[in-house]
Design a protein around this motif. Structure first.
Motif, PDB file in Angstrom:
ATOM      1  N   LEU A  83       1.000  -0.799  -0.001  1.00 31.61           N
ATOM      2  CA  LEU A  83       0.130  -0.008   0.207  1.00 31.61           C
ATOM      3  C   LEU A  83       1.351   1.036   0.039  1.00 31.61           C
ATOM      4  O   LEU A  83       0.824   2.414  -0.672  1.00 31.61           O
ATOM      5  CB  LEU A  83      -1.334   0.523   1.249  1.00 31.61           C
ATOM      6  N   PRO A  84       1.823   1.295   0.626  1.00 31.96           N
ATOM      7  CA  PRO A  84       2.587   2.776   0.331  1.00 31.96           C
ATOM      8  C   PRO A  84       3.586   2.541  -0.581  1.00 31.96           C
ATOM      9  O   PRO A  84       3.740   3.763  -1.181  1.00 31.96           O
ATOM     10  CB  PRO A  84       3.715   2.779   2.347  1.00 31.96           C
ATOM     11  N   VAL A  85       4.064   2.105  -1.159  1.00 34.36           N
ATOM     12  CA  VAL A  85       4.471   1.680  -2.464  1.00 34.36           C
ATOM     13  C   VAL A  85       3.390   1.967  -3.951  1.00 34.36           C
ATOM     14  O   VAL A  85       3.755   3.335  -4.557  1.00 34.36           O
ATOM     15  CB  VAL A  85       4.660  -0.484  -3.105  1.00 34.36           C
ATOM     16  N   VAL A  86       2.261   1.505  -3.857  1.00 30.75           N
ATOM     17  CA  VAL A  86       1.022   2.285  -4.806  1.00 30.75           C
ATOM     18  C   VAL A  86       0.376   3.530  -4.535  1.00 30.75           C
ATOM     19  O   VAL A  86       1.010   4.645  -4.722  1.00 30.75           O
ATOM     20  CB  VAL A  86      -0.003   2.061  -4.380  1.00 30.75           C
ATOM     21  N   GLY A  87       1.297   3.935  -3.169  1.00 35.44           N
ATOM     22  CA  GLY A  87       0.196   5.211  -2.538  1.00 35.44           C
ATOM     23  C   GLY A  87       1.541   6.396  -3.376  1.00 35.44           C
ATOM     24  O   GLY A  87       1.301   7.640  -3.847  1.00 35.44           O
ATOM     25  N   LEU A  88       2.959   6.100  -3.335  1.00 36.95           N
ATOM     26  CA  LEU A  88       3.706   7.094  -3.305  1.00 36.95           C
ATOM     27  C   LEU A  88       4.003   6.775  -5.185  1.00 36.95           C
ATOM     28  O   LEU A  88       4.174   8.190  -5.472  1.00 36.95           O
ATOM     29  CB  LEU A  88       5.633   6.177  -3.021  1.00 36.95           C
ATOM     30  N   VAL A  89       3.793   6.150  -6.049  1.00 41.75           N
ATOM     31  CA  VAL A  89       3.443   6.009  -7.293  1.00 41.75           C
ATOM     32  C   VAL A  89       2.136   7.018  -7.533  1.00 41.75           C
ATOM     33  O   VAL A  89       2.899   7.595  -8.683  1.00 41.75           O
ATOM     34  CB  VAL A  89       3.114   4.338  -7.549  1.00 41.75           C
ATOM     35  N   LEU A  90       0.856   6.203  -6.491  1.00 46.55           N
ATOM     36  CA  LEU A  90      -0.204   7.164  -7.414  1.00 46.55           C
ATOM     37  C   LEU A  90       0.739   8.852  -6.510  1.00 46.55           C
ATOM     38  O   LEU A  90       0.127  10.130  -7.459  1.00 46.55           O
ATOM     39  CB  LEU A  90      -1.628   6.838  -6.923  1.00 46.55           C
ATOM     40  N   GLY A  91       0.811   9.173  -5.657  1.00 49.22           N
ATOM     41  CA  GLY A  91       1.022  10.741  -5.353  1.00 49.22           C
ATOM     42  C   GLY A  91       2.008  11.137  -6.273  1.00 49.22           C
ATOM     43  O   GLY A  91       2.025  12.190  -6.789  1.00 49.22           O
ATOM     44  N   GLY A  92       3.542  10.393  -6.390  1.00 50.41           N
ATOM     45  CA  GLY A  92       3.914  11.139  -7.217  1.00 50.41           C
ATOM     46  C   GLY A  92       3.760  11.697  -8.792  1.00 50.41           C
ATOM     47  O   GLY A  92       3.796  12.567  -9.638  1.00 50.41           O
ATOM     48  N   TRP A  93       2.401  10.477  -9.055  1.00 48.72           N
ATOM     49  CA  TRP A  93       1.839  10.998 -10.673  1.00 48.72           C
ATOM     50  C   TRP A  93       0.959  12.020 -10.696  1.00 48.72           C
ATOM     51  O   TRP A  93       1.162  12.683 -11.385  1.00 48.72           O
ATOM     52  CB  TRP A  93       1.055   9.517 -10.945  1.00 48.72           C
ATOM     53  N   VAL A  94       0.133  11.839  -9.610  1.00 43.92           N
ATOM     54  CA  VAL A  94      -0.785  13.105  -9.218  1.00 43.92           C
ATOM     55  C   VAL A  94      -0.124  14.885  -9.419  1.00 43.92           C
ATOM     56  O   VAL A  94      -0.314  15.410  -9.840  1.00 43.92           O
ATOM     57  CB  VAL A  94      -1.781  12.889  -8.413  1.00 43.92           C
ATOM     58  N   LEU A  95       1.423  14.894  -8.424  1.00 43.63           N
ATOM     59  CA  LEU A  95       1.989  15.603  -8.536  1.00 43.63           C
ATOM     60  C   LEU A  95       2.496  15.480  -9.429  1.00 43.63           C
ATOM     61  O   LEU A  95       2.619  17.350 -10.333  1.00 43.63           O
ATOM     62  CB  LEU A  95       3.234  15.520  -7.473  1.00 43.63           C
ATOM     63  N   GLY A  96       3.132  15.250 -10.349  1.00 45.87           N
ATOM     64  CA  GLY A  96       4.160  15.613 -11.922  1.00 45.87           C
ATOM     65  C   GLY A  96       2.870  16.040 -12.790  1.00 45.87           C
ATOM     66  O   GLY A  96       3.049  16.790 -14.082  1.00 45.87           O
ATOM     67  N   VAL A  97       1.465  15.398 -12.796  1.00 50.49           N
ATOM     68  CA  VAL A  97       0.556  15.671 -13.687  1.00 50.49           C
ATOM     69  C   VAL A  97      -0.055  17.432 -13.415  1.00 50.49           C
ATOM     70  O   VAL A  97      -0.197  18.271 -14.123  1.00 50.49           O
ATOM     71  CB  VAL A  97      -0.476  14.887 -13.517  1.00 50.49           C
ATOM     72  N   VAL A  98      -0.025  17.295 -11.646  1.00 46.35           N
ATOM     73  CA  VAL A  98      -0.349  19.158 -11.753  1.00 46.35           C
ATOM     74  C   VAL A  98       0.652  19.873 -12.147  1.00 46.35           C
ATOM     75  O   VAL A  98       0.680  21.199 -12.800  1.00 46.35           O
ATOM     76  CB  VAL A  98      -0.678  18.617 -10.466  1.00 46.35           C
ATOM     77  N   LEU A  99       2.492  19.609 -11.613  1.00 47.56           N
ATOM     78  CA  LEU A  99       3.484  20.318 -12.644  1.00 47.56           C
ATOM     79  C   LEU A  99       3.254  20.912 -14.171  1.00 47.56           C
ATOM     80  O   LEU A  99       3.176  22.178 -13.853  1.00 47.56           O
ATOM     81  CB  LEU A  99       4.089  20.300 -11.448  1.00 47.56           C
ATOM     82  N   ALA A 100       2.803  20.021 -14.749  1.00 46.09           N
ATOM     83  CA  ALA A 100       3.126  19.954 -15.892  1.00 46.09           C
ATOM     84  C   ALA A 100       1.582  20.901 -16.369  1.00 46.09           C
ATOM     85  O   ALA A 100       2.081  21.339 -17.533  1.00 46.09           O
ATOM     86  CB  ALA A 100       3.177  18.483 -16.700  1.00 46.09           C
TER      87      ALA A 100
END
Length: 223
Positions: A83-100
């Motif tokens: 679950l932490p691994v999935v959370g890290l990936v999803l959190g990073g993906w959302v952050l990247g999309v927002v910044l882009a």
């Protein structure tokens, strides 16, 4: 990302309008200058940025948190669970999309130059038809199009102008426009290119006795 409308003062708009009026007074052509904040959305680039941010977040989290700790029976178990691994990936993906989404420059890093060029040319053709530059009585419309985000320009002409000037002359006008834009002033670059176009059109399509102004002389800004 800067919006095109923020870069031009009332005085800048007047300068461009006057440059168009002077150029059109010497010929039977219709010149329409257009400046756009950007020409494409580049949604796929947002996903790519999100993917990279997700992977980077996962690697950083793994490096900081991963390890083993003994269970109560002495069997090693990972400190970083699924679950932490999935959370890290999803959190990073959302952050990247927002910044882009907020940064056009970041999207362009993940967009091939050929795709940017295709988007600018597509947007220029769309503006050519939307602004009815193709619909003048003599087929004498000329579009001077600048896209800020991609730092590209297009000079697009209707049939009569293309026949009289030829594609090499249009390409030369576009190259001159890009060269002027690199100096930093959008207003100066547009006015200089419009003047050059006016001089060429005055010879190829001289003004007629009834030189009707069919299209607006004002700078078109597309945010």
């Amino acid at each position: 990302m800067k919006r095109a409308s923020t870069l031009f003062t009332e005085a800048d708009h007047r300068r461009v309008t006057e440059a168009v009026a002077r150029a059109e007074a010497r010929s039977s052509a219709e010149i329409v200058p257009v400046i756009a904040s950007s020409s494409g959305r580049y949604d796929r680039a947002e996903d790519m940025v999100g993917l990279w941010f997700g992977l980077i977040t996962l690697c950083v989290g793994w490096w900081l948190l991963q390890g083993v700790e003994p269970s109560e029976w002495g069997v090693p178990r990972p400190r970083l669970g699924l679950l932490p691994v999935v959370g890290l990936v999803l959190g990073g993906w959302v952050l990247g999309v927002v910044l882009a989404h907020l940064s056009g420059s970041l999207r362009l890093l993940f967009t091939p130059r050929s795709e940017q060029k295709a988007e600018v040319e597509r947007a220029a053709r769309q503006a050519f038809f939307d602004r009815r530059i193709h619909h003048t009585d003599a087929g004498s419309g000329l579009l001077v199009y600048v896209s800020m985000l991609e730092r590209m320009a297009v000079v697009l002409a209707d049939a009569q102008v293309l026949e009289k000037l030829g594609q090499p002359k249009l390409d030369a006008l576009c190259a001159s426009l890009v060269s002027e834009l690199k100096k930093g002033s959008y207003t100066d670059a547009l006015c200089h290119t419009i003047e050059q176009a006016g001089a060429a059109l005055a010879e190829a399509l001289p003004a007629q006795a009834q030189n009707r102004n069919e299209l607006t002389d004002a700078l078109v800004v597309m945010d």
